[in-house]
Design a protein around this motif. Structure first.
Motif, PDB file in Angstrom:
ATOM      1  N   SER A 114      13.967  16.442  16.521  1.00  0.00           N
ATOM      2  CA  SER A 114      12.587  16.571  16.050  1.00  0.00           C
ATOM      3  C   SER A 114      12.311  15.536  14.967  1.00  0.00           C
ATOM      4  CB  SER A 114      12.336  17.978  15.502  1.00  0.00           C
ATOM      5  OG  SER A 114      12.645  18.952  16.482  1.00  0.00           O
ATOM      6  N   PHE A 115      11.015  15.192  14.792  1.00  0.00           N
ATOM      7  CA  PHE A 115      10.667  14.050  13.962  1.00  0.00           C
ATOM      8  C   PHE A 115       9.512  14.353  13.018  1.00  0.00           C
ATOM      9  CE2 PHE A 115      12.608  12.778  17.872  1.00  0.00           C
ATOM     10  CZ  PHE A 115      13.554  11.848  17.469  1.00  0.00           C
ATOM     11  N   PHE A 116       9.585  13.723  11.856  1.00  0.00           N
ATOM     12  CA  PHE A 116       8.512  13.760  10.862  1.00  0.00           C
ATOM     13  C   PHE A 116       8.165  12.325  10.530  1.00  0.00           C
ATOM     14  CE2 PHE A 116       7.179  13.417   6.414  1.00  0.00           C
ATOM     15  CZ  PHE A 116       6.105  14.299   6.388  1.00  0.00           C
ATOM     16  N   PHE A 117       6.857  12.017  10.418  1.00  0.00           N
ATOM     17  CA  PHE A 117       6.433  10.638  10.220  1.00  0.00           C
ATOM     18  C   PHE A 117       5.871  10.404   8.823  1.00  0.00           C
ATOM     19  CE2 PHE A 117       6.015  11.348  14.859  1.00  0.00           C
ATOM     20  CZ  PHE A 117       7.020  10.465  15.252  1.00  0.00           C
ATOM     21  N   THR A 118       6.287   9.266   8.250  1.00  0.00           N
ATOM     22  CA  THR A 118       5.834   8.826   6.933  1.00  0.00           C
ATOM     23  C   THR A 118       5.108   7.491   7.108  1.00  0.00           C
ATOM     24  OG1 THR A 118       7.814   7.511   6.432  1.00  0.00           O
ATOM     25  CG2 THR A 118       7.917   9.882   5.964  1.00  0.00           C
ATOM     26  N   THR A 119       4.862   6.782   6.020  1.00  0.00           N
ATOM     27  CA  THR A 119       4.270   5.454   6.129  1.00  0.00           C
ATOM     28  C   THR A 119       5.211   4.341   5.693  1.00  0.00           C
ATOM     29  OG1 THR A 119       3.268   5.610   3.935  1.00  0.00           O
ATOM     30  CG2 THR A 119       1.932   6.340   5.795  1.00  0.00           C
ATOM     31  N   SER A 120       6.433   4.675   5.277  1.00  0.00           N
ATOM     32  CA  SER A 120       7.355   3.636   4.811  1.00  0.00           C
ATOM     33  C   SER A 120       8.789   4.138   4.851  1.00  0.00           C
ATOM     34  CB  SER A 120       7.018   3.221   3.374  1.00  0.00           C
ATOM     35  OG  SER A 120       7.356   4.266   2.464  1.00  0.00           O
ATOM     36  N   GLY A 121       9.721   3.193   4.698  1.00  0.00           N
ATOM     37  CA  GLY A 121      11.126   3.554   4.610  1.00  0.00           C
ATOM     38  C   GLY A 121      11.456   4.278   3.324  1.00  0.00           C
ATOM     39  N   SER A 122      10.802   3.896   2.233  1.00  0.00           N
ATOM     40  CA  SER A 122      11.033   4.589   0.960  1.00  0.00           C
ATOM     41  C   SER A 122      10.639   6.055   1.065  1.00  0.00           C
ATOM     42  CB  SER A 122      10.235   3.919  -0.159  1.00  0.00           C
ATOM     43  OG  SER A 122      10.685   2.610  -0.410  1.00  0.00           O
ATOM     44  N   GLU A 123       9.483   6.316   1.665  1.00  0.00           N
ATOM     45  CA  GLU A 123       9.061   7.707   1.867  1.00  0.00           C
ATOM     46  C   GLU A 123      10.016   8.435   2.804  1.00  0.00           C
ATOM     47  OE1 GLU A 123       5.082   7.666   3.310  1.00  0.00           O
ATOM     48  OE2 GLU A 123       4.191   7.307   1.340  1.00  0.00           O
ATOM     49  N   ALA A 124      10.566   7.711   3.779  1.00  0.00           N
ATOM     50  CA  ALA A 124      11.536   8.328   4.678  1.00  0.00           C
ATOM     51  C   ALA A 124      12.784   8.751   3.913  1.00  0.00           C
ATOM     52  CB  ALA A 124      11.899   7.363   5.807  1.00  0.00           C
ATOM     53  N   THR A 125      13.234   7.908   2.977  1.00  0.00           N
ATOM     54  CA  THR A 125      14.396   8.267   2.163  1.00  0.00           C
ATOM     55  C   THR A 125      14.117   9.511   1.338  1.00  0.00           C
ATOM     56  OG1 THR A 125      15.169   5.972   2.022  1.00  0.00           O
ATOM     57  CG2 THR A 125      15.966   7.500   0.356  1.00  0.00           C
ATOM     58  N   ASP A 126      12.975   9.545   0.663  1.00  0.00           N
ATOM     59  CA  ASP A 126      12.642  10.735  -0.124  1.00  0.00           C
ATOM     60  C   ASP A 126      12.568  11.978   0.761  1.00  0.00           C
ATOM     61  OD1 ASP A 126      12.518   9.111  -2.316  1.00  0.00           O
ATOM     62  OD2 ASP A 126      10.471   9.625  -2.880  1.00  0.00           O
ATOM     63  N   THR A 127      12.033  11.807   1.971  1.00  0.00           N
ATOM     64  CA  THR A 127      11.947  12.933   2.901  1.00  0.00           C
ATOM     65  C   THR A 127      13.330  13.418   3.302  1.00  0.00           C
ATOM     66  OG1 THR A 127       9.816  12.141   3.750  1.00  0.00           O
ATOM     67  CG2 THR A 127      11.047  13.663   5.141  1.00  0.00           C
ATOM     68  N   SER A 128      14.238  12.488   3.554  1.00  0.00           N
ATOM     69  CA  SER A 128      15.615  12.874   3.906  1.00  0.00           C
ATOM     70  C   SER A 128      16.281  13.649   2.779  1.00  0.00           C
ATOM     71  CB  SER A 128      16.437  11.618   4.225  1.00  0.00           C
ATOM     72  OG  SER A 128      15.986  10.966   5.386  1.00  0.00           O
TER      73      SER A 128
END
Length: 453
Positions: A114-128
């Protein structure tokens, strides 16, 4: 607004830039005579003076399909004309996001559901990071909050992502890193005294030292790019990392922001080692950089815990532009093109040829410590002394000299840790790729002036 005049000369544009624009990693010394980009075509960028530069880094590691792909423009236009924006917060959804999640499931590492979408890699890191901590707290283990990363890693510039990043400059000027972040040495084959398993065992030592009951996750790039200068891990490293994480109940987060979507000759780089993460994060190449999009994929194990939470203790996380419909539409078209044009396989073949050419021409060079890479991701590390692996003294200004020579020959790219980094578009022609290699070889020989013996 009638008193605002549009600049009409290059000098006027530079002055307006100097007065009103802050740049990533900003310093005015680098904006005294900047390149002003005007357009791009294929693997080539053009400035306002009409000069052409081969794009040796795909913009910022992200323009996988090259510049001027009208299919992506048209995909964005179609979506803008029907549904430019709609929220994907709980209780609402839209077709582009659903279709993109389904498509990613087919190419993601094994077990990612399953996937969640952000607008950047930095936001992806914080999400992780937030997801890993939430996951353990939801299971009655609130002490499991620590995040272990590696030296020379780059995970982004938000406060959480910068805390995970293993390059001090991204944190020290802003105060201390957030608590709960620690770093272990990188499995840097050229500079690490040990094999892949020995490097991985440093993770286990850190987990045991901190206490497994306090460690939430380990985060790592399959190839360390933006902070390390294209560091490819030795064999056995990630296999052992997976064993250690499983043994101590620590989540493994794979940061595939640079390496995902064919860059290394696989859809995701961890496929090279047959390893599946618990969380995979991505950005950059998923839209070929045409519009911002990032995200994470999670395993069924994590999804089950999210779905089983009480309503008032849910995963309270989200962004306004999460699953932006235009970005999702462009991502779908990008993935279609990568698949139909067989660019993953192309990257593997072209990358091998590029690496072979660079090693043949520079492998003997007294100031080239290592030529390394994986797929269309390569690095040429310069050293003052090949025998001792000593770096150049700062006053030699090796990076600025190399950059000037590369630009003079028509190649635009980045130099990280005295390493010339190369990540051209996956659509780069063989002719342009050969030209990139020629320029790098010539620039190195000019700056370092070797004597072959």
């Amino acid at each position: 607004m009638s008193d605002i005049k549009r600049p009409t000369t290059a000098a006027a544009w530079v002055e307006a830039d100097r007065l009103h624009l802050l740049h990533p990693q900003h310093h005015p010394s680098e904006q005294q005579n900047p390149i002003i980009w005007s357009r791009g075509e294929g693997a080539t960028l053009y400035d306002t003076e009409g000069r052409a530069y081969l794009d040796g880094l795909s913009g910022m590691w992200n323009v996988h399909l090259g510049h001027g792909r009208w299919e992506l423009v048209e995909a964005a236009s179609r979506q803008l004309s029907t549904l430019a924006f709609a929220t994907a917060y709980a209780g609402a959804t839209h077709e582009p996001a659903i279709r993109l999640a389904e498509r990613l499931k087919k190419i993601a590492p094994a077990g990612i559901e399953s996937f969640f979408f952000t607008t950047s890699g930095s936001e992806a890191t914080d999400t992780s990071i937030r997801t890993a901590r939430w996951f353990w707290r939801a299971q009655g283990k609130p002490a499991k909050t620590k995040i272990i990363a590696r030296e020379w890693s780059y995970h982004g510039s938000t406060i959480g992502a910068a805390s995970a990043t293993g390059v001090d400059e991204f944190s020290e000027g802003f105060g201390p890193r957030l608590p709960g972040f620690l770093h272990i040495p990188s499995p840097y084959p050229y500079r690490f005294d040990g094999d892949g398993e020995a490097a991985a065992d440093l993770l286990e030592a850190a987990i045991l030292r901190e206490g497994p009951e306090t460690v939430a996750a380990f985060i790592a790039e399959p190839v360390q790019g933006g902070g390390g200068g294209v560091i490819v891990p030795p064999d056995g490293y990630f296999e052992r990392i997976r064993e250690i994480c499983d043994s101590h109940d620590v989540l493994f987060i794979a940061d595939e922001v640079i390496t995902g979507f064919g860059r290394t000759g696989k859809w995701f780089a961890l496929e090279h080692w047959g390893i599946a993460p618990d969380i995979v994060q991505f950005a950059k190449g998923i839209t070929s950089g045409y519009v911002p999009l990032g995200g994470i994929g999670i395993s069924a194990r994590i999804k089950d815990v999210l779905d089983g939470a009480e309503s008032d203790r849910r995963w309270w996380h989200g962004f306004t532009a999460s699953a932006h419909p235009v970005a999702c539409a462009v991502a779908l078209e990008t993935l279609r093109i990568i698949d139909e044009e067989r660019l993953v396989e192309r990257a593997a073949g072209q990358g091998g040829a590029l690496l072979g050419r660079l090693r043949e021409a520079l492998g003997w060079h007294p100031h080239v410590g290592e030529v390394r890479g994986l797929g269309l991701l390569a690095g040429v590390e310069l050293v003052a002394d090949r025998r001792t692996r000593a770096r150049f003294a700062p006053e030699f200004r090796i990076a600025s000299k190399l950059r000037a020579e590369l630009l003079a020959r028509g190649l635009y790219t980045r130099i990280v840790n005295d390493t010339i980094c190369l990540a051209p578009p996956l659509t780069t022609t063989d002719t342009d790729l050969s030209r990139i290699a020629d320029i790098v070889i010539d620039a190195v020989e000019t700056v370092c002036r070797p004597t072959k013996s």
